[in-house]
Design an enzyme around this catalytic site. Structure first.
Site, mmCIF file in Angstrom:
data_model
loop_
_atom_site.group_PDB
_atom_site.id
_atom_site.type_symbol
_atom_site.label_atom_id
_atom_site.label_comp_id
_atom_site.label_asym_id
_atom_site.label_seq_id
_atom_site.Cartn_x
_atom_site.Cartn_y
_atom_site.Cartn_z
ATOM 1 N N THR A 97 0.821 -1.213 0.000
ATOM 2 C CA THR A 97 0.000 0.000 0.000
ATOM 3 C C THR A 97 0.856 1.264 0.000
ATOM 4 O OG1 THR A 97 -1.609 -1.216 1.301
ATOM 5 C CG2 THR A 97 -1.837 1.174 1.259
ATOM 6 N N GLU A 98 0.578 2.142 -0.975
ATOM 7 C CA GLU A 98 1.243 3.451 -1.068
ATOM 8 C C GLU A 98 2.769 3.321 -1.143
ATOM 9 O OE1 GLU A 98 -0.595 6.161 -1.375
ATOM 10 O OE2 GLU A 98 -2.540 5.343 -0.822
ATOM 11 N N LEU A 99 3.218 2.183 -1.660
ATOM 12 C CA LEU A 99 4.648 1.877 -1.736
ATOM 13 C C LEU A 99 5.333 1.996 -0.377
ATOM 14 C CD1 LEU A 99 5.984 3.184 -5.171
ATOM 15 C CD2 LEU A 99 4.870 1.033 -4.611
ATOM 16 N N TRP A 143 5.508 6.474 -1.041
ATOM 17 C CA TRP A 143 5.549 7.405 -2.174
ATOM 18 C C TRP A 143 4.776 8.691 -1.889
ATOM 19 C CZ3 TRP A 143 2.551 4.874 -6.935
ATOM 20 C CH2 TRP A 143 1.185 4.827 -6.668
#
Lengths: 407, 457
Positions: free
Chosen positions: A143-145, A297
């Site tokens: 999730t979300e890098l 990220w």
């Protein structure tokens, strides 16, 4: 050789409806709003962008290739509200030029709070992708890098040899995200790092008239890609899919940019498009990417502060995951589903107070006026869910306990 | 630059936000080296109420105390470098409502018609050109407070006459008048001196009276705004009211937000923290229709349905106090609601120190300084969306004043979830530190410059 590696994130959470402390029912999600938003995003982004990609894949006969990560919760919403949109993703996958990545089913922060729950969600997601797209993901992105060395280890344990993460300057130093890397002590795992400069040129700066490189033409962008030759292999363009048509409106020319980019890339020698697993297969790693602390990220900080930056966020997350043992012991499927839908990272993103006073960031599809409203609403729902764990549910659970030893 | 300033309350003789604002602004101007001559009615302690009232008109000698400069801040000498204060013997009772005080006058007033927002005829708004103060219409036999409303208008006129006399002896560049009671004075002084007038709208008749607009007050407000070269409003909310109901040229109306005193906490010794099981939710303000006290009580009742260890404190006085005490009893929550009366100084600090949440459920609030004060005392705030301060505070909970369930929902959340309270406090106290009277004063100076026809750099 320079390979452009596109990965598009496709996710929308089950947003909560307004839920006051005086509510009696246990109907948490705003079906109307979620359907409406999904319809809007599908019309502006998913459907037209899918059409462009399909056209490109057909035109270049497999030489144009992309990857998607679709959360389990958006797939469910497609099935519930917009089956035609799901069908258009399936049609893309059927071309053989589209790779589907692995992630947590609920687009959750579970890695940070419960490795068991994390593993279960990855498996749930894998199963959903197999059923809906007929392929088994081999590349993992959290999730979300959100990433550190431990994420790579956990992914490897779940059978993934390729992991995507952010190419953060403070970790790369002088090195380039155009190479592949390995995590420390895991030589078999390959890391693909987001090229945030080139990704953000498209995602954030494309329509920025104040940007020195405005307007961004495909020729200009293809030249930047070409410059990688001799200094790397890959240009990892990791983007929210909503970039096309939603963050950058159709009027900015973003769809034309996408439509014309392959031609510009192919025009220069030695360049192509590859999916993440193809990149990992083709290119050897070029060193170690050691990430002891969490990166992501998000925002300029590239850390967890978008979801864990204030006391409300960590309180909400702790309270949510504290219920895990009880939720799982009870064996109430509806309750388990509700609990998991509350895990989507978006709920905590809405509570972010960073930049809130500036009123700029964290606004997309956010149903709340303030982070405080978001927290209050979430905690009221959680309070209600906690109530379901007691009372009848707890009694049912207690009634089952004597049967336990005999099994 | 020398400013002839007209106000009607000033610390420590205050009953509301206007005095606080006048004080803060004057200090801010003082720090910027702007000379202020502040003309005030003479304050006298009111034995009947815990807060201040001005000298009774029936007994006041009609004379000017031109030599009677006074420092309205006993014990705080030296706080002002460039400000002088003059008292004049007029009786401007802060926040007085003519109709609430004198039914007979109300009949007379309401026959003047118009309660709508349409600009009415300006008949009845006197222009003060005489040096002779009007004589009071009140007989002395009526007892204290009798026929007060009739007097209020003549006192407004009296104040104008006396201010005009003071002005004749003074040299200044510009007149700055705060709220309607000083507008006639502002107009009179401007006519006499030929200097530009700036009126400062801290509230309008529409805020104070809802739909029961007093035509005479409205007429005075309108006359003041039209006579003014520039108008300062305390929020965009108020600016919109001014544009909508008073028919003035939008180009001359500007917004200058209020603030909290930069060094208000400087001399405070910290009070020992209070340890207790009970949570305290605070209402602090005049207990009048404008402030929405009944919504506070209705929300309190809802809160008490889901939690017990909470007490509601309604600090302040006003024409609805008795009604609110009765209402709390009728609701069956009388034992959970405290009415400590009007507070000031250390008592305000103490009550903030005790409070877990400050609630401002105002029906109409042009600005609302108290939430800023609460935040500067580290108390999170829940404010009505119908307030000017809601425009500028991001780190506050906001609710429609009429949405009692949502108000209760948010109160419960703050009391139950310490991380919510902590986040509101942390961000809120930082946010409020950016509101300074020095900045507000600087913005006023820009308005002055424009009014004086000077270029603003």
């Amino acid at each position: 050789m320079a390979s452009v590696c596109f990965y598009f994130q496709v996710h929308q959470p089950f947003r909560l409806r307004r839920f006051s402390i005086f509510e009696r029912g246990s109907d948490y999600f705003d079906e109307h709003l979620n359907r409406e938003l999904l319809q809007k995003v599908a019309t502006k982004c998913y459907l037209p962008a899918n059409a462009v990609l399909y056209e490109l894949i057909k035109r270049y006969e497999g030489r144009f290739r992309v990857a998607f990560s679709l959360s389990g919760v958006i797939l469910e919403q497609f099935q519930q509200y917009l089956p035609a949109v799901l069908a258009s993703f399936q049609k893309l996958a059927e071309t053989g030029s589209v790779e589907i990545l692995s992630e947590t089913y609920h687009h959750s922060l579970s890695f940070l709070y419960s490795r068991d729950e994390f593993a279960e969600q990855v498996r749930l997601h894998r199963k959903a992708i197999e059923e809906l797209f007929g392929q088994t993901p081999t590349v993992f992105r959290n999730t979300e890098l959100i990433y550190n060395n431990e994420v790579a280890k956990a992914a490897a344990e779940l059978g993934y040899q390729v992991v995507l993460c952010e190419g953060a300057d403070h970790i790369l130093g002088y090195r380039s995200p155009t190479f592949l890397y390995t995590p420390p002590d895991l030589p078999a795992v390959k890391l693909l790092l987001k090229n945030y400069r080139l990704s953000d040129d498209i995602a954030f700066r494309f329509s920025d008239r104040g940007w020195a490189d405005y307007p961004l033409t495909t020729r200009k962008f293809a030249n930047w890609v070409h410059q990688v030759n001799g200094n790397g292999y890959v240009v990892n363009l990791f983007l929210d899919y909503e970039t096309f048509g939603e963050h950058q409106w159709a009027e900015t020319g973003i769809f034309d940019f996408l439509r014309q980019l392959p031609e510009a890339v192919f025009r220069l020698p030695d360049n192509d498009f590859k999916t993440p697993s193809e990149c990992a297969e083709l290119y050897a790693p070029n060193g170690e990417y050691d990430v002891p602390h969490m990166i992501s990220w998000a925002d300029v900080e590239r850390d967890l502060s978008a979801w864990l930056g204030n006391a409300m966020q960590s309180n909400a997350l702790h309270e949510l995951y504290r219920l895990e043992p009880l939720v799982k012991q009870l064996g109430d499927e509806a309750l388990l589903t509700d609990w998991r839908r509350l895990q989507s990272s978006d709920h905590f993103y809405y509570m972010c107070t960073k930049y809130f006073a500036d009123g700029t960031v964290h606004k997309y599809f956010n149903p709340y006026d303030t982070p405080y409203d978001s927290f209050i609403n979430f905690m009221n729902v959680l309070d209600n869910l906690r109530g379901r764990l007691g009372g009848p549910a707890l009694e049912r659970f207690a009634a089952q306990v004597p049967a336990g030893p005999e099994m | 630059m020398r400013i002839f300033m007209l106000g009607w309350e000033f610390p420590p003789f205050i009953s509301g936000g206007l005095g606080t604002a006048c004080y803060g602004l004057t200090r801010g101007l003082d720090r910027r080296g702007v000379e202020v001559l502040f003309v005030l009615p003479r304050p006298v302690e009111d034995p009947d109420e815990s807060h201040v009232r001005i000298v009774s008109p029936a007994s006041a000698a009609i004379q000017i105390d031109a030599d009677d400069e006074f420092d309205p801040l006993p014990g705080l000498e030296g706080m002002f470098q460039h400000a002088k204060f003059r008292s004049v013997a007029a009786t401007l009772r802060p926040y007085a409502r003519p109709e609430a005080l004198d039914a007979a006058a109300q009949v007379e007033v309401s026959t003047r018609g118009a309660t709508s927002g349409k600009p009415g005829p300006r008949r009845g708004t006197p222009v003060i050109t005489s040096d002779e103060p009007p004589t009071s219409t009140t007989s002395n036999g009526g007892g204290p407070g009798a026929h007060y409303a009739g007097d209020l208008f003549s006192e407004v006129e009296r104040y104008a006459v006396l201010a005009r006399r003071v002005a004749r002896q003074e040299d200044f560049d510009l007149i700055h008048a705060h709220d309607w009671m000083t507008y006639l004075a502002g107009i009179a002084v401007a006519r006499q001196s030929g200097k530009p007038l700036v009126v400062h709208v801290h509230s309008t008749e529409f805020d104070r009276s809802g739909l029961h607009v007093n035509q005479r007050i409205y007429d005075i407000e309108r006359a003041g705004m039209h006579a003014a070269t520039r108008i300062i409003c305390v929020s965009h909310l108020t600016r919109n009211v001014v544009l909508k109901h008073y028919g003035v040229d939008p180009r001359k109306v500007e917004v200058v937000y209020n603030a909290v005193d930069d060094d208000g906490n400087e001399n405070e010794t910290p009070l020992p923290p209070i340890t207790r099981d009970e949570k305290i939710v605070l209402f602090l303000g005049r207990i009048t229709m404008q402030k929405g006290p009944e919504y506070f009580l209705a929300a309190a009742r809802r809160v008490l349905e889901v939690m017990d260890n909470v007490r509601f404190v309604m600090a302040g006085s006003g024409d609805m106090t008795r009604r609110m005490i009765e209402l709390a009893a009728e609701m069956g929550i009388g034992h959970k609601v405290l009415f400590p009366g009007f507070l000031r100084g250390d008592d305000i600090r103490r009550v903030f120190n005790m409070a877990d949440l400050y609630v401002m459920p105002s029906v109409s609030e042009p600005f609302g300084i108290t939430p800023l004060e609460a935040l500067s005392h580290d108390v999170p705030v829940l404010i009505s969306k119908q307030s000017g301060v809601a425009e500028v505070l991001a780190h506050a909970l906001k609710v429609d004043f009429w949405d009692v369930d949502e108000m209760a929902n948010k109160i419960v959340a703050v009391l139950r979830h310490p991380p919510l309270s902590a986040t509101l406090r942390d961000h809120g106290s930082f946010e409020v530190s950016r509101f300074s009277w020095t900045d507000s004063a600087a913005n006023c100076v820009k308005v002055y410059e424009t009014a004086l026809g000077r270029e603003v750099s």
